[in-house]
Design a protein around this motif. Structure first.
Motif, PDB file in Angstrom:
ATOM      1  N   GLN A   1      51.943 -43.529  38.353  1.00 38.79           N
ATOM      2  CA  GLN A   1      52.245 -43.191  36.953  1.00 38.79           C
ATOM      3  C   GLN A   1      53.740 -42.898  36.787  1.00 38.79           C
ATOM      4  OE1 GLN A   1      51.006 -39.273  35.640  1.00 38.79           O
ATOM      5  NE2 GLN A   1      50.215 -40.073  33.697  1.00 38.79           N
ATOM      6  N   PHE A   2      54.322 -42.216  37.742  1.00 39.39           N
ATOM      7  CA  PHE A   2      55.742 -41.879  37.664  1.00 39.39           C
ATOM      8  C   PHE A   2      56.624 -43.068  38.032  1.00 39.39           C
ATOM      9  CE2 PHE A   2      55.567 -36.959  38.324  1.00 39.39           C
ATOM     10  CZ  PHE A   2      54.759 -36.869  37.212  1.00 39.39           C
TER      11      PHE A   2
ATOM     12  N   LEU B   1      45.792 -43.597  34.709  1.00 42.08           N
ATOM     13  CA  LEU B   1      46.247 -44.981  34.531  1.00 42.08           C
ATOM     14  C   LEU B   1      46.707 -45.131  33.091  1.00 42.08           C
ATOM     15  CD1 LEU B   1      43.289 -46.679  36.400  1.00 42.08           C
ATOM     16  CD2 LEU B   1      45.522 -46.069  37.324  1.00 42.08           C
ATOM     17  N   ASN B   2      46.901 -46.360  32.645  1.00 46.37           N
ATOM     18  CA  ASN B   2      47.268 -46.542  31.246  1.00 46.37           C
ATOM     19  C   ASN B   2      46.469 -47.696  30.638  1.00 46.37           C
ATOM     20  OD1 ASN B   2      48.584 -49.015  31.843  1.00 46.37           O
ATOM     21  ND2 ASN B   2      50.382 -47.852  32.506  1.00 46.37           N
ATOM     22  N   LEU B   3      46.679 -47.931  29.353  1.00 51.45           N
ATOM     23  CA  LEU B   3      45.898 -48.940  28.630  1.00 51.45           C
ATOM     24  C   LEU B   3      45.992 -50.301  29.297  1.00 51.45           C
ATOM     25  CD1 LEU B   3      46.706 -48.138  24.892  1.00 51.45           C
ATOM     26  CD2 LEU B   3      44.490 -47.970  26.012  1.00 51.45           C
ATOM     27  N   ASP B   4      47.200 -50.677  29.712  1.00 48.03           N
ATOM     28  CA  ASP B   4      47.380 -52.014  30.279  1.00 48.03           C
ATOM     29  C   ASP B   4      46.621 -52.174  31.589  1.00 48.03           C
ATOM     30  OD1 ASP B   4      49.068 -52.602  28.154  1.00 48.03           O
ATOM     31  OD2 ASP B   4      50.787 -51.732  29.200  1.00 48.03           O
TER      32      ASP B   4
ATOM     33  N   HIS C   1      44.974 -44.002  24.882  1.00 45.47           N
ATOM     34  CA  HIS C   1      44.308 -44.179  26.177  1.00 45.47           C
ATOM     35  C   HIS C   1      43.364 -43.020  26.490  1.00 45.47           C
ATOM     36  CE1 HIS C   1      43.643 -45.234  30.307  1.00 45.47           C
ATOM     37  NE2 HIS C   1      44.293 -44.181  30.771  1.00 45.47           N
ATOM     38  N   GLN C   2      43.877 -41.789  26.353  1.00 44.64           N
ATOM     39  CA  GLN C   2      43.045 -40.611  26.651  1.00 44.64           C
ATOM     40  C   GLN C   2      41.863 -40.533  25.695  1.00 44.64           C
ATOM     41  OE1 GLN C   2      43.571 -38.729  29.315  1.00 44.64           O
ATOM     42  NE2 GLN C   2      45.487 -39.716  29.845  1.00 44.64           N
ATOM     43  N   CYS C   3      42.129 -40.857  24.445  1.00 47.12           N
ATOM     44  CA  CYS C   3      41.078 -40.801  23.430  1.00 47.12           C
ATOM     45  C   CYS C   3      39.974 -41.808  23.768  1.00 47.12           C
ATOM     46  CB  CYS C   3      41.687 -41.093  22.061  1.00 47.12           C
ATOM     47  SG  CYS C   3      40.515 -40.956  20.729  1.00 47.12           S
TER      48      CYS C   3
END
Lengths: 223, 531
Positions: A57-58, A91-94, B414-416
């Motif tokens: 993440q970082f 993680l993230n959306l992608d 994303h968290q949502c």
């Protein structure tokens, strides 16, 4: 979920418990540790795996999809603990749109929604099978979770039903049932009594804590 | 006498008006700036000048107990009076007044930028300079080999840590709005990736914790031992001790903003919330702690722990509401409390629990409609409340400034999404609970009819799911992170093949709260009469 895994090597513990957990140079060591977890050589260690995801993440340039999928697969075996969601949150959306991650997410949803039959159907998919293959004893861990959930819900259950939930038949099922102390009677299993399925009235009690009364006791002092 | 001189000097330095208005001469820029500052200095109202001199005097003479008044009263009053919509005088302008005293100027700048963030729109330079000022401040505190001779009110120390994290969060959001940046701004951002870098921010918080030995102190507090030895030279000073404690809460918050809920809870491992705790006297800290703690529990699917956390703090806020202190803190607390009622409503829907009457009726008053919609499984309402009440999540990595895209909302979406998917797994739990409540035994076929399901399998599915989802980890004692699995609902059942047997549940009437409250009320009345 506990932070201090008894079998955790000191070398790893020194990373996870200090600010070294933010040092990208430690990533190879932590990767090796994940490999050992996958091979069941060491105990599953969610805190260490989350530390890896945090490093990703970082430092997005360090992201390694192979280990993301390994960590998520391993997190499924931790059910009913919500480790999988805790991993996703780092993680993230992608990354979540990655096909491998999506496939694992499908598996997780089937298990979380207790659609156990669907889970086994999903697992028949060749690609999916390949993803979870890296994790030794994956199916058995999942069976452990399914059995636990079933035992909490049922007192008696038909053989046919439990066979489909666990994706086990014939001898395999009999062996498995034995190991968990399920007793077969007329094609119906009687499951051991646990707190969750015992026939005992649920009493919602109200407890008074001493702290709640300190003020009142204080009044007495003033008199 | 010293102060008089300064005042005189500034009066002498008056500049001819024509000169300063002339901006054709670029080469005179520097000269102009100097004059501008002098002009500004003249513009400083007398009260403000007095305030600055007084504030400086306290620092010089080490009469720190007077700072409380300066910080909580004079400063706010002057802001209200002179700087409601404009910034305070720049530090360079007031520097001559205080003999260029370094630490005074650092503290002054901290207030100066905080005021800009609160009341105005910070420019990129403000953001950069404020960060650099924080670096100066923390270096001043952390670098020396002996503890520094400085004491600040606890409230101020908390506000410093709180603001430091707020500005970090605000910067992360600011820089992800790549599309709305001009070339100059992008150039500055590219050149200085170190500014508000997540590692640097974490480094400050971890260093403060380490320097103050706060974890060792908390352990001694819990298990006994020699406090002086545990605290050490730095940790026994109030400044270090409080900054250390507030940094723990700061990390709880930062890790939540990053979506790392288990690490957030881990930060709290040595803190005992359930016993009286001197650190909680700063109420803003108290509220922040419980908000992030409750939120982390909620995201870890520990709804009953989240409910307990939220109700306990909402109860506290209700109690202190009457001692309305400072407007700016009051508003912040109010907002957090509204958000926590929303989160409480979500958790109560997912895990029906009896809570104290007052909190319950407040919640119903605010979110009654939402509650009934959520009980019917309306995911849109869950989403609405979640987005309203969640913290502002951030992406800690430097965005790609070459892609003209605003990505500041992505972490929250994303968290949502993760949360809503989780709810989607279990939105039928309240419905099933409401049916089970009516029976002692129920054929699964019949439940299928109620739910409009065509297959028994699907129905069984929901029942297993009910059991799975209502069995949660719950804190019993020890570290906040620990918890044992228990069935959290008031309605419980077991299945004998296709027959649902609902367990008897005996609800004892809840009278404690009522009696305790009435006794307290009576005592208050008696006291009043006596007066």
């Amino acid at each position: 979920m506990t932070s201090n895994i008894p079998g955790r090597p000191k070398q790893i513990n020194d990373i996870i418990e200090t600010v070294e957990r933010y040092d990208t140079e430690k990533i190879p060591l932590l990767h090796e540790y994940i490999d050992e977890q996958l091979a069941n050589k060491v105990q599953y260690d969610s805190a260490a795996n989350l530390a890896v995801l945090k490093l990703y993440q970082f430092n997005p340039d360090q992201i390694n999809f192979k280990y993301i999928s390994s960590i998520l697969t391993k997190a499924l075996t931790a059910l009913p603990d919500p480790d999988f969601n805790l991993c996703l949150a780092l993680l993230n959306l992608d990354i979540c749109n990655d096909p491998t991650v999506s496939k694992l997410y499908e598996l997780q949803k089937a298990l979380e929604q207790c659609r156990f039959n669907d889970f086994w159907t999903l697992l028949e998919n060749e690609e999916t099978k390949k993803i979870v293959e890296c994790c030794v004893g994956f199916e058995d861990s999942i069976r452990g979770f399914i059995s636990l959930t079933i035992e909490n819900t049922f007192v008696t259950i038909s053989k046919e039903e439990i066979s489909s939930y666990l994706n086990l038949n014939g001898n395999d099922l009999d062996e498995y049932a034995k190991s968990r102390n399920w007793v077969l009677n007329d094609n119906v299993f009687a499951l051991p009594v646990v707190k969750e399925n015992e026939d005992k009235p649920k009493i919602v009690k109200e407890n008074v804590k001493f702290e709640q009364l300190t003020q009142i006791i204080g009044y007495a002092n003033e008199i | 006498m010293f102060y008089e001189d300064i005042n005189d000097a500034s009066k002498d330095g008056e500049i001819p008006a024509a000169y300063s208005q002339d901006d054709e001469f670029d080469e005179f820029q520097e000269e102009l700036e100097k004059q501008y500052k002098q002009q500004q200095e003249i513009k400083i109202p007398n009260e403000v000048k007095k305030f600055i001199l007084n504030f400086h005097k306290i620092l010089v003479e080490h009469t720190f107990h007077d700072l409380q008044n300066i910080y909580e009263y004079s400063y706010n009053k002057l802001t209200e009076q002179f700087y409601k919509n404009v910034q305070w005088p720049e530090a360079e302008v007031i520097a001559p007044l205080v003999n260029n005293d370094a630490i005074f100027l650092i503290l002054y700048k901290e207030l100066y930028y905080r005021h800009i963030y609160a009341k105005l729109t910070p420019t990129i330079n403000d953001r950069f300079n404020s960060y650099l000022n924080y670096c100066d401040l923390f270096n001043y505190i952390l670098a020396p080999e002996k503890p520094v001779e400085l004491e600040l009110p606890n409230q101020w120390l908390w506000d410093i840590i709180d603001e430091f994290i707020y500005q970090f969060q605000s910067f992360c959001q600011y820089r992800s709005k790549v599309k709305s940046k001009n070339e100059i701004e992008l150039k500055s951002l590219r050149e200085r990736p170190d500014i508000w870098n997540v590692h640097n921010v974490l480094n400050v918080l971890y260093s403060l914790i380490q320097k103050s030995n706060i974890n060792e102190q908390l352990l001694v507090n819990k298990n006994g031992g020699d406090m002086m030895e545990a605290a050490g030279e730095f940790g026994s000073k109030q400044l270090y001790k409080m900054l250390g404690y507030f940094s723990i809460i700061g990390l709880l918050r930062v890790h939540c903003l990053l979506g790392d809920y288990s690490l957030a809870l881990k930060m709290m491992e040595n803190i005992e919330l359930h016993t009286r705790n001197i650190f909680l006297r700063v109420s803003a800290c108290h509220v922040t702690t419980y908000y992030y703690l409750g939120f982390a529990y909620m995201m870890m699917r520990r709804y009953s722990d989240a409910i307990k956390t939220f109700t306990s703090i909402l109860h506290y806020i209700n109690r202190i509401k009457n001692y309305k202190t400072l407007s700016y803190q009051y508003e912040a607390t109010n907002k957090k409390s509204e958000q926590m009622y929303a989160l409480l409503a979500i958790c109560i829907t997912l895990c029906p629990t009896g809570i104290d009457e007052e909190t319950h009726s407040n919640m119903v008053e605010k979110y009654g409609e939402h509650l009934s919609k959520m009980q019917k499984g309306d995911l849109k309402v869950f989403e609405e409340l979640f987005t309203y009440a969640c913290p502002k999540f951030i992406n800690p990595a430097v965005p790609n400034y070459d892609i003209m895209e605003n990505t500041q909302m992505k972490p929250t979406i994303h968290q949502c999404k993760i949360f809503i998917e989780e709810i989607n797994n279990q939105y039928l739990v309240p419905t099933i609970r409401s049916y089970l409540k009516l029976y002692k035994t129920l054929d699964i076929q019949k439940l299928g009819e109620f739910l409009d399901y065509d297959s028994i399998d699907k129905c069984k599915n929901q029942l297993i799911l009910f059991k799975h989802k209502t069995r949660q980890r719950k804190w019993e004692s020890g570290e906040l992170m620990s918890g044992e699995y228990t069935q959290t609902t008031d309605i419980d059942f077991y299945l004998k093949q296709d027959m649902i047997h609902i367990k008897d549940s005996k609800n004892v009437n809840r009278v404690n709260d009522l009696y305790i409250r009435q006794i307290n009320k009576l005592e208050d009345m008696v006291n009043n009469i006596k007066k």
